[in-house]
Design a protein around this motif. Structure first.
Motif, PDB file in Angstrom:
ATOM      1  N   ASP A  68      -0.882  -0.957  53.171  1.00 46.34           N
ATOM      2  CA  ASP A  68      -1.539   0.234  53.729  1.00 46.34           C
ATOM      3  C   ASP A  68      -3.056   0.157  53.626  1.00 46.34           C
ATOM      4  OD1 ASP A  68       1.001   1.173  54.046  1.00 46.34           O
ATOM      5  OD2 ASP A  68       0.994   2.354  52.186  1.00 46.34           O
ATOM      6  N   ASN A  69      -3.564  -0.672  52.707  1.00 45.69           N
ATOM      7  CA  ASN A  69      -5.014  -0.790  52.545  1.00 45.69           C
ATOM      8  C   ASN A  69      -5.669  -1.655  53.622  1.00 45.69           C
ATOM      9  OD1 ASN A  69      -4.183  -1.059  49.137  1.00 45.69           O
ATOM     10  ND2 ASN A  69      -5.184   0.717  50.052  1.00 45.69           N
ATOM     11  N   ILE A  70      -4.858  -2.359  54.390  1.00 47.93           N
ATOM     12  CA  ILE A  70      -5.434  -3.284  55.371  1.00 47.93           C
ATOM     13  C   ILE A  70      -5.661  -2.544  56.696  1.00 47.93           C
ATOM     14  CG2 ILE A  70      -5.191  -5.504  56.560  1.00 47.93           C
ATOM     15  CD1 ILE A  70      -5.354  -5.770  53.511  1.00 47.93           C
ATOM     16  N   LYS A  71      -6.920  -2.134  56.904  1.00 48.88           N
ATOM     17  CA  LYS A  71      -7.266  -1.403  58.139  1.00 48.88           C
ATOM     18  C   LYS A  71      -8.115  -2.255  59.068  1.00 48.88           C
ATOM     19  CE  LYS A  71      -5.940   2.821  56.492  1.00 48.88           C
ATOM     20  NZ  LYS A  71      -4.473   2.653  56.332  1.00 48.88           N
ATOM     21  N   SER A  72      -8.853  -3.187  58.485  1.00 53.35           N
ATOM     22  CA  SER A  72      -9.688  -4.071  59.306  1.00 53.35           C
ATOM     23  C   SER A  72      -9.719  -5.442  58.641  1.00 53.35           C
ATOM     24  CB  SER A  72     -11.112  -3.516  59.403  1.00 53.35           C
ATOM     25  OG  SER A  72     -11.829  -3.843  58.230  1.00 53.35           O
ATOM     26  N   LEU A  73     -10.287  -6.424  59.353  1.00 48.90           N
ATOM     27  CA  LEU A  73     -10.328  -7.781  58.794  1.00 48.90           C
ATOM     28  C   LEU A  73     -11.191  -7.849  57.526  1.00 48.90           C
ATOM     29  CD1 LEU A  73     -10.454 -10.043  61.987  1.00 48.90           C
ATOM     30  CD2 LEU A  73      -8.600  -9.869  60.312  1.00 48.90           C
ATOM     31  N   ASP A  74     -12.145  -6.911  57.394  1.00 50.54           N
ATOM     32  CA  ASP A  74     -12.976  -6.894  56.185  1.00 50.54           C
ATOM     33  C   ASP A  74     -12.153  -6.613  54.931  1.00 50.54           C
ATOM     34  OD1 ASP A  74     -15.248  -7.421  57.625  1.00 50.54           O
ATOM     35  OD2 ASP A  74     -15.746  -5.288  57.917  1.00 50.54           O
ATOM     36  N   ASP A  75     -11.014  -5.954  55.109  1.00 46.10           N
ATOM     37  CA  ASP A  75     -10.175  -5.637  53.947  1.00 46.10           C
ATOM     38  C   ASP A  75      -9.551  -6.877  53.312  1.00 46.10           C
ATOM     39  OD1 ASP A  75     -10.666  -2.887  54.055  1.00 46.10           O
ATOM     40  OD2 ASP A  75      -9.168  -2.640  55.644  1.00 46.10           O
ATOM     41  N   LEU A  76      -9.637  -8.000  54.027  1.00 45.87           N
ATOM     42  CA  LEU A  76      -9.174  -9.267  53.461  1.00 45.87           C
ATOM     43  C   LEU A  76      -9.837  -9.514  52.109  1.00 45.87           C
ATOM     44  CD1 LEU A  76      -7.628 -11.974  53.892  1.00 45.87           C
ATOM     45  CD2 LEU A  76      -9.605 -12.812  55.153  1.00 45.87           C
ATOM     46  N   ARG A  77     -11.102  -9.113  52.009  1.00 47.79           N
ATOM     47  CA  ARG A  77     -11.864  -9.394  50.783  1.00 47.79           C
ATOM     48  C   ARG A  77     -11.363  -8.619  49.576  1.00 47.79           C
ATOM     49  NH1 ARG A  77     -18.067  -9.130  52.003  1.00 47.79           N
ATOM     50  NH2 ARG A  77     -18.067  -9.481  49.742  1.00 47.79           N
ATOM     51  N   ARG A  78     -10.515  -7.632  49.797  1.00 47.19           N
ATOM     52  CA  ARG A  78      -9.951  -6.892  48.659  1.00 47.19           C
ATOM     53  C   ARG A  78      -8.792  -7.638  48.026  1.00 47.19           C
ATOM     54  NH1 ARG A  78      -9.596  -0.833  51.079  1.00 47.19           N
ATOM     55  NH2 ARG A  78      -8.776  -0.481  48.993  1.00 47.19           N
ATOM     56  N   LEU A  79      -8.301  -8.673  48.715  1.00 50.06           N
ATOM     57  CA  LEU A  79      -7.124  -9.389  48.216  1.00 50.06           C
ATOM     58  C   LEU A  79      -7.542 -10.491  47.247  1.00 50.06           C
ATOM     59  CD1 LEU A  79      -5.284  -9.671  51.646  1.00 50.06           C
ATOM     60  CD2 LEU A  79      -4.763  -8.090  49.782  1.00 50.06           C
ATOM     61  N   PRO A  80      -6.699 -10.761  46.242  1.00 48.98           N
ATOM     62  CA  PRO A  80      -7.042 -11.815  45.281  1.00 48.98           C
ATOM     63  C   PRO A  80      -6.878 -13.212  45.880  1.00 48.98           C
ATOM     64  CG  PRO A  80      -4.906 -10.842  44.746  1.00 48.98           C
ATOM     65  CD  PRO A  80      -5.444 -10.076  45.914  1.00 48.98           C
ATOM     66  N   PHE A  81      -7.592 -14.198  45.307  1.00 53.28           N
ATOM     67  CA  PHE A  81      -7.460 -15.586  45.751  1.00 53.28           C
ATOM     68  C   PHE A  81      -6.164 -16.196  45.216  1.00 53.28           C
ATOM     69  CE2 PHE A  81     -12.097 -15.000  45.805  1.00 53.28           C
ATOM     70  CZ  PHE A  81     -12.372 -15.442  47.087  1.00 53.28           C
ATOM     71  N   THR A  82      -5.684 -17.214  45.926  1.00 53.50           N
ATOM     72  CA  THR A  82      -4.564 -18.026  45.444  1.00 53.50           C
ATOM     73  C   THR A  82      -5.107 -19.441  45.255  1.00 53.50           C
ATOM     74  OG1 THR A  82      -3.144 -16.717  46.885  1.00 53.50           O
ATOM     75  CG2 THR A  82      -2.172 -18.675  45.941  1.00 53.50           C
ATOM     76  N   THR A  83      -4.645 -20.143  44.211  1.00 51.07           N
ATOM     77  CA  THR A  83      -5.193 -21.476  43.932  1.00 51.07           C
ATOM     78  C   THR A  83      -4.076 -22.511  43.802  1.00 51.07           C
ATOM     79  OG1 THR A  83      -5.056 -21.197  41.556  1.00 51.07           O
ATOM     80  CG2 THR A  83      -7.102 -20.467  42.599  1.00 51.07           C
ATOM     81  N   ALA A  84      -4.488 -23.771  43.730  1.00 48.13           N
ATOM     82  CA  ALA A  84      -3.527 -24.867  43.542  1.00 48.13           C
ATOM     83  C   ALA A  84      -2.769 -24.679  42.227  1.00 48.13           C
ATOM     84  CB  ALA A  84      -4.255 -26.202  43.552  1.00 48.13           C
ATOM     85  N   ASP A  85      -3.419 -24.109  41.221  1.00 52.76           N
ATOM     86  CA  ASP A  85      -2.731 -23.874  39.951  1.00 52.76           C
ATOM     87  C   ASP A  85      -1.575 -22.894  40.114  1.00 52.76           C
ATOM     88  OD1 ASP A  85      -4.174 -25.612  38.450  1.00 52.76           O
ATOM     89  OD2 ASP A  85      -5.639 -24.116  37.762  1.00 52.76           O
ATOM     90  N   ASP A  86      -1.772 -21.890  40.976  1.00 49.63           N
ATOM     91  CA  ASP A  86      -0.684 -20.943  41.226  1.00 49.63           C
ATOM     92  C   ASP A  86       0.533 -21.665  41.800  1.00 49.63           C
ATOM     93  OD1 ASP A  86      -2.202 -18.741  40.380  1.00 49.63           O
ATOM     94  OD2 ASP A  86      -3.100 -18.523  42.371  1.00 49.63           O
ATOM     95  N   LEU A  87       0.256 -22.660  42.656  1.00 46.51           N
ATOM     96  CA  LEU A  87       1.353 -23.426  43.242  1.00 46.51           C
ATOM     97  C   LEU A  87       2.063 -24.236  42.174  1.00 46.51           C
ATOM     98  CD1 LEU A  87      -0.052 -22.696  45.971  1.00 46.51           C
ATOM     99  CD2 LEU A  87       0.617 -24.936  46.762  1.00 46.51           C
TER     100      LEU A  87
END
Ligand code: ZN
Length: 429
Positions: free
Chosen positions: A50-69
């Motif tokens: 619900d927080n995703i209203k525009s492409l700028d909201d992408l920046r609110r999401l956390p990063f994923t890394t190779a370590d997570d994989l």
């Protein structure tokens, strides 16, 4: 816009942005519900679909890394029930566990469609004959090049890596027009063809190469020895389906990437903030329709920049520059951050030197020393070695602001490999 393509859609940049927003909403909704890993992460930072209203909201999401994989081994990021998984691929794990990624039937369809676009943008037709000389099996390379070529409609000859003699024989006998390989393999095949006196019998027009860094010089060398009309750097990584995520067009000025399939961000690897448009930083990708192992702000560690200007080739798909290195390949020498690509760029200025090089780092009495091993070109006299070494060393000092001793070797004496050539040997302990 181009518009005359069979596989590449003719989207305007506004249309691509709309597709990206829809895809982002879909991905965030999908993983929030179906992926234990992502739903936990999103809960931690308090974001939901619900927080995703525009492409700028992408920046609110956390990063994923190779370590997570790696931490999620053997099925990291899995976001569909197992009955929907039809394939897995993995990448080589140099240390510890491999990265394993799952594919649904739709994921494979999207992948081969992206790959077919690559052949199309490289200028192939269904009358081309494609020899695939990259790794098969768990790796994505062989499967990707083959799926894509078949889907595109070209005659596909799957060979795999190595086996130089067989490769050459097939290239000649089948009058292959397109070679798919790493840049070092293309270089090696060109050298072998010349040695065997087969260059005139080749019918190669194009080489699609990827999977490792290369220099313009290396590229000119294999384009010449294989008698190519053009060569095309292809991008991609196992995490993002595999190779085929983008490719150079005939303008050869950066890589067109499929902006309707994933979003590209370029960030400063230290501050994690977006860089200014056109500046170099780390490539971060978010997939828009990947089902089994979706990526949300995945840090690729690849260094590149967005090319904001429209491409002269007419294709409206966005572009990033070629990958100029890895944020992890960087080494620190006497306090200076250095990427191996910077040494390669210096060597570009010297027509007497081949594109092969190795960087040795060692420590003597508490001080770091760097030596760069370079090969002279076959037609360059050996007497020139000390002048050449000094000239290269001066140039390194001028451009990278460090001192390196340069050693010149005879042609063909530095180690070649079919896979990724190791450029930096660090023995500083
Ligand atoms: Zn273009």
């Amino acid at each position: 816009m181009g518009g005359n393509y069979r596989f590449i859609p003719d989207f305007t940049s506004e249309e691509i942005s709309e597709i990206q927003l829809e895809g982002l909403k879909w991905t965030v909704g999908h993983v929030s519900v179906n992926s234990p890993f992502y739903s936990e992460r999103f809960k931690d930072v308090g974001v939901s679909a619900d927080n995703i209203k525009s492409l700028d909201d992408l920046r609110r999401l956390p990063f994923t890394t190779a370590d997570d994989l790696k931490n999620g081994y053997p099925f990291p990021l899995l976001s569909v029930p197992e009955e929907k998984v039809v394939r897995i691929h993995g990448s080589s794990g140099t240390t510890g566990k491999r990265k394993i990624l799952c594919y649904t039937e739709k994921d494979l369809r999207v992948w081969k469609d992206m790959f077919a676009r690559c052949y199309e943008l490289a200028g192939l037709t269904t009358l081309d004959r494609v020899q695939v000389c990259v790794g098969y099996g768990l790796w994505t390379a062989g499967a990707g090049f083959q799926l894509g070529s078949e889907h595109f409609g070209a005659m596909t000859v799957p060979v795999g890596p190595g086996m130089l003699e067989i490769q050459l024989q097939l290239l000649v006998d089948m009058q292959i027009t397109c070679l798919c390989s790493t840049a070092s393999m293309a270089l090696l095949l060109g050298e072998e063809a010349q040695k065997a006196g087969l260059s005139d019998q080749l019918n190669l027009k194009r080489c699609i190469f990827g999977g490792e860094s290369h220099t313009p010089k290396m590229r000119r060398q294999f384009e010449e020895s294989l008698g190519l009309e053009s060569s095309h750097d292809i991008s991609g990584m196992t995490e993002l389906y595999g190779p085929g995520a983008g490719i150079e067009c005939t303008a050869q000025d950066g890589i067109h990437y499929w902006g309707d399939r994933y979003i590209v961000e370029i960030i400063d690897p230290v501050t994690l903030e977006p860089v200014e448009p056109g500046e170099v930083g780390e490539l971060v990708v978010t997939t828009l329709c990947k089902e089994a192992s979706p990526l949300v702000r995945y840090r690729t560690r690849d260094l590149t920049r967005i090319i904001p200007e429209p491409c002269p080739c007419g294709c409206g798909m966005p572009r990033h520059d070629k990958i100029s290195g890895r944020s992890d390949d960087m080494f620190i020498f006497r306090g200076v951050n250095i990427y191996p690509g910077q040494i390669a760029s210096v060597l570009e200025h010297f027509p007497e030197a081949s594109s092969e090089y190795q960087i040795y780092l060692e420590r003597r009495e508490g001080l770091d020393f760097m030596s760069v091993k370079v090969e002279r070109k076959p037609d360059v006299p050996e007497e020139n070695d000390s002048n050449l070494a000094k000239a290269i060393s001066d140039e390194i000092r001028k451009f990278i602001l460090v001192r390196a001793s340069v050693e010149i070797y005879k042609p063909g004496s530095l180690p070649r490999s079919f896979a990724k050539t190791k450029r930096v040997i660090d023995e500083r302990g």
